[in-house]
Design a protein around this motif. Structure first.
Motif, PDB file in Angstrom:
ATOM      1  N   GLN A   1      19.739  15.659  -0.823  1.00 49.97           N
ATOM      2  CA  GLN A   1      19.400  15.693   0.476  1.00 49.97           C
ATOM      3  C   GLN A   1      18.668  14.650   1.197  1.00 49.97           C
ATOM      4  OE1 GLN A   1      16.136  18.790   1.274  1.00 49.97           O
ATOM      5  NE2 GLN A   1      17.523  20.027   3.049  1.00 49.97           N
ATOM      6  N   LEU A   2      19.189  14.514   2.593  1.00 53.28           N
ATOM      7  CA  LEU A   2      18.838  13.276   2.545  1.00 53.28           C
ATOM      8  C   LEU A   2      17.646  14.050   3.373  1.00 53.28           C
ATOM      9  CD1 LEU A   2      18.066  10.316   3.697  1.00 53.28           C
ATOM     10  CD2 LEU A   2      20.212  10.729   5.890  1.00 53.28           C
ATOM     11  N   VAL A   3      16.340  13.282   3.822  1.00 51.57           N
ATOM     12  CA  VAL A   3      15.226  13.875   5.030  1.00 51.57           C
ATOM     13  C   VAL A   3      15.287  13.235   5.986  1.00 51.57           C
ATOM     14  CG1 VAL A   3      12.740  14.685   4.628  1.00 51.57           C
ATOM     15  CG2 VAL A   3      13.897  14.523   2.718  1.00 51.57           C
ATOM     16  N   LYS A   4      15.079  11.917   5.472  1.00 52.45           N
ATOM     17  CA  LYS A   4      14.798  10.415   6.983  1.00 52.45           C
ATOM     18  C   LYS A   4      15.294   9.848   6.167  1.00 52.45           C
ATOM     19  CE  LYS A   4      10.705   8.984   7.851  1.00 52.45           C
ATOM     20  NZ  LYS A   4       9.676   9.432   7.625  1.00 52.45           N
ATOM     21  N   LYS A   5      15.847   8.942   7.379  1.00 55.60           N
ATOM     22  CA  LYS A   5      16.679   7.495   6.846  1.00 55.60           C
ATOM     23  C   LYS A   5      15.962   6.794   8.267  1.00 55.60           C
ATOM     24  CE  LYS A   5      20.707   6.817   6.500  1.00 55.60           C
ATOM     25  NZ  LYS A   5      21.856   6.803   6.273  1.00 55.60           N
ATOM     26  N   SER A   6      14.794   5.547   7.822  1.00 56.23           N
ATOM     27  CA  SER A   6      13.629   4.505   8.737  1.00 56.23           C
ATOM     28  C   SER A   6      14.231   3.248   8.387  1.00 56.23           C
ATOM     29  CB  SER A   6      12.406   5.522   8.782  1.00 56.23           C
ATOM     30  OG  SER A   6      11.857   4.136   9.573  1.00 56.23           O
ATOM     31  N   GLY A   7      15.450   2.728   9.395  1.00 52.84           N
ATOM     32  CA  GLY A   7      15.505   0.959   8.931  1.00 52.84           C
ATOM     33  C   GLY A   7      16.195   0.893   7.547  1.00 52.84           C
ATOM     34  N   LYS A   8      15.018   0.792   7.014  1.00 51.85           N
ATOM     35  CA  LYS A   8      15.698   0.233   5.470  1.00 51.85           C
ATOM     36  C   LYS A   8      15.174   0.893   4.652  1.00 51.85           C
ATOM     37  CE  LYS A   8      16.850  -4.877   5.833  1.00 51.85           C
ATOM     38  NZ  LYS A   8      16.669  -6.521   5.807  1.00 51.85           N
ATOM     39  N   ASN A   9      14.654   1.714   4.798  1.00 59.24           N
ATOM     40  CA  ASN A   9      13.781   2.779   3.957  1.00 59.24           C
ATOM     41  C   ASN A   9      14.601   3.840   4.312  1.00 59.24           C
ATOM     42  OD1 ASN A   9      12.552   0.070   2.770  1.00 59.24           O
ATOM     43  ND2 ASN A   9      10.406   1.268   3.607  1.00 59.24           N
ATOM     44  N   TYR A  10      14.206   5.558   3.198  1.00 56.74           N
ATOM     45  CA  TYR A  10      14.648   6.571   3.680  1.00 56.74           C
ATOM     46  C   TYR A  10      13.605   7.820   2.813  1.00 56.74           C
ATOM     47  CZ  TYR A  10      17.694   6.215  -0.951  1.00 56.74           C
ATOM     48  OH  TYR A  10      17.918   5.660  -2.344  1.00 56.74           O
ATOM     49  N   ASP A  11      13.423   8.656   2.711  1.00 57.51           N
ATOM     50  CA  ASP A  11      13.607  10.095   1.594  1.00 57.51           C
ATOM     51  C   ASP A  11      14.237  10.600   1.768  1.00 57.51           C
ATOM     52  OD1 ASP A  11      10.127   8.740   3.146  1.00 57.51           O
ATOM     53  OD2 ASP A  11      10.057  10.295   4.011  1.00 57.51           O
ATOM     54  N   ALA A  12      14.506  11.493   0.461  1.00 55.63           N
ATOM     55  CA  ALA A  12      15.040  12.226  -0.151  1.00 55.63           C
ATOM     56  C   ALA A  12      14.684  13.062  -1.072  1.00 55.63           C
ATOM     57  CB  ALA A  12      15.884  11.683  -1.176  1.00 55.63           C
ATOM     58  N   ARG A  13      15.411  14.020  -0.631  1.00 50.88           N
ATOM     59  CA  ARG A  13      14.900  15.167  -1.861  1.00 50.88           C
ATOM     60  C   ARG A  13      16.211  14.967  -3.069  1.00 50.88           C
ATOM     61  NH1 ARG A  13      10.308  18.134  -1.466  1.00 50.88           N
ATOM     62  NH2 ARG A  13      10.116  18.659   0.859  1.00 50.88           N
ATOM     63  N   HIS A  14      16.179  15.594  -4.953  1.00 50.39           N
ATOM     64  CA  HIS A  14      17.213  16.183  -5.437  1.00 50.39           C
ATOM     65  C   HIS A  14      17.239  17.321  -6.732  1.00 50.39           C
ATOM     66  CE1 HIS A  14      16.942  13.143  -8.855  1.00 50.39           C
ATOM     67  NE2 HIS A  14      15.005  13.474  -8.795  1.00 50.39           N
TER      68      HIS A  14
ATOM     69  N   GLY B   1      11.127  18.006  -5.243  1.00 45.29           N
ATOM     70  CA  GLY B   1      12.450  16.710  -5.309  1.00 45.29           C
ATOM     71  C   GLY B   1      11.934  15.728  -4.687  1.00 45.29           C
ATOM     72  N   LEU B   2      11.023  15.861  -3.973  1.00 47.79           N
ATOM     73  CA  LEU B   2      10.950  14.585  -2.809  1.00 47.79           C
ATOM     74  C   LEU B   2      10.404  13.367  -3.452  1.00 47.79           C
ATOM     75  CD1 LEU B   2      10.926  13.876   0.394  1.00 47.79           C
ATOM     76  CD2 LEU B   2       8.404  14.216   0.101  1.00 47.79           C
ATOM     77  N   TYR B   3      10.901  12.178  -2.961  1.00 48.44           N
ATOM     78  CA  TYR B   3      11.031  10.304  -3.026  1.00 48.44           C
ATOM     79  C   TYR B   3      10.488   9.699  -1.099  1.00 48.44           C
ATOM     80  CZ  TYR B   3      11.488  10.483  -8.126  1.00 48.44           C
ATOM     81  OH  TYR B   3      11.409  10.250  -9.122  1.00 48.44           O
ATOM     82  N   LYS B   4       9.998   9.476  -1.177  1.00 51.44           N
ATOM     83  CA  LYS B   4       9.623   9.224   0.387  1.00 51.44           C
ATOM     84  C   LYS B   4       9.458   7.686  -0.139  1.00 51.44           C
ATOM     85  CE  LYS B   4       6.685  10.773   3.245  1.00 51.44           C
ATOM     86  NZ  LYS B   4       5.262  11.703   3.508  1.00 51.44           N
ATOM     87  N   ASN B   5       9.949   6.564   1.268  1.00 47.43           N
ATOM     88  CA  ASN B   5       9.948   5.720   1.341  1.00 47.43           C
ATOM     89  C   ASN B   5      10.258   4.946   0.193  1.00 47.43           C
ATOM     90  OD1 ASN B   5       9.258   3.807   3.439  1.00 47.43           O
ATOM     91  ND2 ASN B   5       7.507   3.065   1.833  1.00 47.43           N
ATOM     92  N   ILE B   6      11.787   5.300  -0.169  1.00 45.08           N
ATOM     93  CA  ILE B   6      12.955   4.870  -0.957  1.00 45.08           C
ATOM     94  C   ILE B   6      13.041   3.235  -0.302  1.00 45.08           C
ATOM     95  CG2 ILE B   6      14.693   5.039  -2.364  1.00 45.08           C
ATOM     96  CD1 ILE B   6      14.091   7.833  -1.586  1.00 45.08           C
ATOM     97  N   SER B   7      13.139   2.106  -1.204  1.00 43.42           N
ATOM     98  CA  SER B   7      13.703   1.046  -0.167  1.00 43.42           C
ATOM     99  C   SER B   7      15.275   0.787  -1.125  1.00 43.42           C
ATOM    100  CB  SER B   7      12.793  -0.074  -0.952  1.00 43.42           C
ATOM    101  OG  SER B   7      12.282  -0.205  -2.247  1.00 43.42           O
ATOM    102  N   LYS B   8      15.513   0.958  -0.459  1.00 41.40           N
ATOM    103  CA  LYS B   8      17.103   0.162  -1.169  1.00 41.40           C
ATOM    104  C   LYS B   8      16.943  -0.755  -1.954  1.00 41.40           C
ATOM    105  CE  LYS B   8      20.183   0.865   3.170  1.00 41.40           C
ATOM    106  NZ  LYS B   8      20.658  -0.023   4.492  1.00 41.40           N
TER     107      LYS B   8
ATOM    108  N   SER C   1       1.095  -1.126  -0.020  1.00 41.35           N
ATOM    109  CA  SER C   1       0.092  -0.584   0.366  1.00 41.35           C
ATOM    110  C   SER C   1       0.839   1.049   0.059  1.00 41.35           C
ATOM    111  CB  SER C   1      -1.027   0.295   1.145  1.00 41.35           C
ATOM    112  OG  SER C   1      -1.925  -1.162   1.201  1.00 41.35           O
ATOM    113  N   GLU C   2       2.031   1.534   1.044  1.00 45.11           N
ATOM    114  CA  GLU C   2       2.469   2.143   1.302  1.00 45.11           C
ATOM    115  C   GLU C   2       3.755   2.857  -0.189  1.00 45.11           C
ATOM    116  OE1 GLU C   2       2.850   4.931   3.062  1.00 45.11           O
ATOM    117  OE2 GLU C   2       0.924   4.216   4.474  1.00 45.11           O
ATOM    118  N   ALA C   3       4.315   2.035  -0.678  1.00 45.55           N
ATOM    119  CA  ALA C   3       4.621   1.501  -2.272  1.00 45.55           C
ATOM    120  C   ALA C   3       4.036   2.476  -3.093  1.00 45.55           C
ATOM    121  CB  ALA C   3       5.019   0.527  -2.442  1.00 45.55           C
ATOM    122  N   ILE C   4       2.706   1.464  -3.311  1.00 44.78           N
ATOM    123  CA  ILE C   4       1.821   2.071  -3.980  1.00 44.78           C
ATOM    124  C   ILE C   4       1.104   3.296  -4.365  1.00 44.78           C
ATOM    125  CG2 ILE C   4      -0.640   1.869  -4.892  1.00 44.78           C
ATOM    126  CD1 ILE C   4       0.095  -1.657  -4.746  1.00 44.78           C
TER     127      ILE C   4
END
Length: 454
Positions: A273-286, A233-240, A93-96
């Motif tokens: 720009q790293l916005v947030k890192k949470s476990g294996k996922n992260y939010d970043a702007r570029h 520029g925001l991408y949220k909940n990016i998985s590795k 759900s979150e990724a979709i």
């Protein structure tokens, strides 16, 4: 054509519909809308049926039997309902939701403003449109995953392929004129001076941000990434593993709030720009500045590829060797440069060729190679190419001696849909299904109404 074959086509068609249909969502309160079918807690509206039928017709399919078409939609909705209850199918759900936001921004980038886009797609608000995209993508994901789970062990033997052909050969379609092609694609290389110019621009943007400008606003102004620019520029909940390696490596080496130096990737140059890192996922702007080659750089690439073409023509290098050594197209360089169609076949209908390629091969014979030409591929990337005509296949009726792989795929699709039909009949007693009385005279193959009393 036999109904089981048509059923297979309808499944494919409906999945395609969920992947691309955006502009047929009716506004709430539309007088022509209403509930047609309920499957578990999934609802099929009259507008859903009409929209899908119209889309199918646009794709050249026959939808003369509405009852049969409605039944295929009910089958698909049952797959979606059961997929959501299947604990072995990952809840994405979150990724979709994030992907839906990215698609929304990509579409927005094609319009002068948001109001024009919403009007074109007949939505009142951005919230409505994002929800519609998310629902379509969710249904597409769950339907395909459940279909795959049911049919993952399906296979056909050579004897079954032969039996399928003998049974349906008079109903198999005619293949239009086709070609098999190989290609070599080269990306024009930027000069050091040109690279320095792009990097200097990004460094200036970075200094402005450090001096107090908002990264989000600067991304909206300067970023050339259609998927994120409108969203700052925001991408949220990016998985590795989701982003290209240079981007991910740079992002994960930052502290939250920190901004990278310019980072080069296959898409161009980024400030991250790293916005947030949470476990294996992260939010970043570029902020992305594309590495767009100029006329001189394109001319240099053309000259280099033309020299490779000469080596091939002189027999000093095979096309396969040249593709492996020099092509920048990862999809084809390890496969002798061979182009494939959407179904994975190396035969491509001439009518489905990209206009530039179609123009370049016009009048060529088998084994001829085009001159070097400039083309544009995904995300408007400028490239230079040559194409070899490996074979020319005239239009003909599908035949097992020349089209075995295609006929095998058709036989396999038929078997898969028979497996789904069997699964539906087994599952039916456990699922509440209600069908509007306007379809009471439909002679459905499956007795859906026997579960209405549950």
């Amino acid at each position: 054509m036999n109904k089981k074959i048509k059923f297979a086509l309808l499944f494919t068609m409906i999945f395609a519909f969920f992947g691309v249909k955006l502009n047929a969502q009716l506004q709430s309160g539309s007088l022509v809308d209403g509930i047609a079918v309920v499957v578990g807690n999934e609802i099929i509206l009259e507008s859903d049926i009409e929209d899908q039928a119209n889309y199918a017709k646009q794709q050249g399919a026959q939808v003369s039997d509405k009852c049969e078409f409605v039944e295929s939609i009910i089958n698909n909705k049952l797959l979606i309902y059961e997929a959501k209850r299947d604990t072995l199918i990952e809840n994405r759900s979150e990724a979709i939701k994030e992907t839906a936001n990215q698609k929304y921004n990509q579409i927005l980038g094609q319009f002068p403003d948001e109001k024009t886009m919403l009007s074109t797609y007949k939505f009142r608000t951005s919230y409505e449109m994002k929800n519609a995209i998310e629902k379509i993508d969710t249904d597409n994901y769950y339907g395909q995953m459940k279909y795959g789970r049911i049919t993952d062990k399906a296979d056909v033997t050579p004897n079954e392929v032969t039996d399928f052909f003998n049974t349906y050969k008079s109903q198999l379609p005619e293949v239009k004129d086709e070609v098999t092609l190989s290609q070599i694609i080269m990306y024009p290389k930027l000069t050091d001076a040109h690279k320095d110019e792009i990097i200097a621009k990004l460094n200036k943007i970075k200094q402005d941000i450090l001096a107090g400008e908002s990264f989000e606003n600067q991304a909206r102004i300067y970023s050339e990434d259609p998927g994120s620019a409108a969203n700052g520029g925001l991408y949220k909940n990016i998985s590795k593993g989701k982003m290209v390696k240079p981007f991910e490596a740079a992002a994960l080496n930052l502290q939250e709030g920190e901004i990278s130096d310019p980072v080069e990737s296959e898409f161009g140059y980024h400030l991250i720009q790293l916005v947030k890192k949470s476990g294996k996922n992260y939010d970043a702007r570029h902020i992305l500045l594309k590495a767009e080659p100029n006329d001189a750089e394109i001319a240099t690439a053309k000259k280099e590829l033309d020299s490779i073409r000469t080596l091939i023509l002189n027999g000093r290098l095979t096309f396969k060797e040249a593709a492996y050594r020099f092509s920048d197209d990862k999809k084809t360089k390890f496969n002798a440069g061979i182009l494939t169609s959407e179904d994975g076949s190396d035969r491509i209908e001439k009518l489905n060729l990209a206009p530039t390629v179609s123009y370049q091969i016009a009048g060529l014979n088998k084994n001829d190679i085009t001159d070097v030409f400039q083309d544009t591929i995904q995300q408007d990337k400028k490239v230079v190419s040559i194409v070899k005509v490996d074979d020319i296949i005239a239009s003909h009726q599908l035949d097992i001696t020349t089209d075995y792989d295609r006929i095998k795929q058709m036989a396999l699709n038929k078997k898969k849909n028979e497996m789904v039909e069997k699964w539906v009949k087994e599952k039916l007693p456990d699922v509440f299904i209600s069908i509007n009385n306007r379809y009471k005279d439909c002679a459905f193959k499956t007795d859906w109404r026997k579960s209405e009393a549950k």
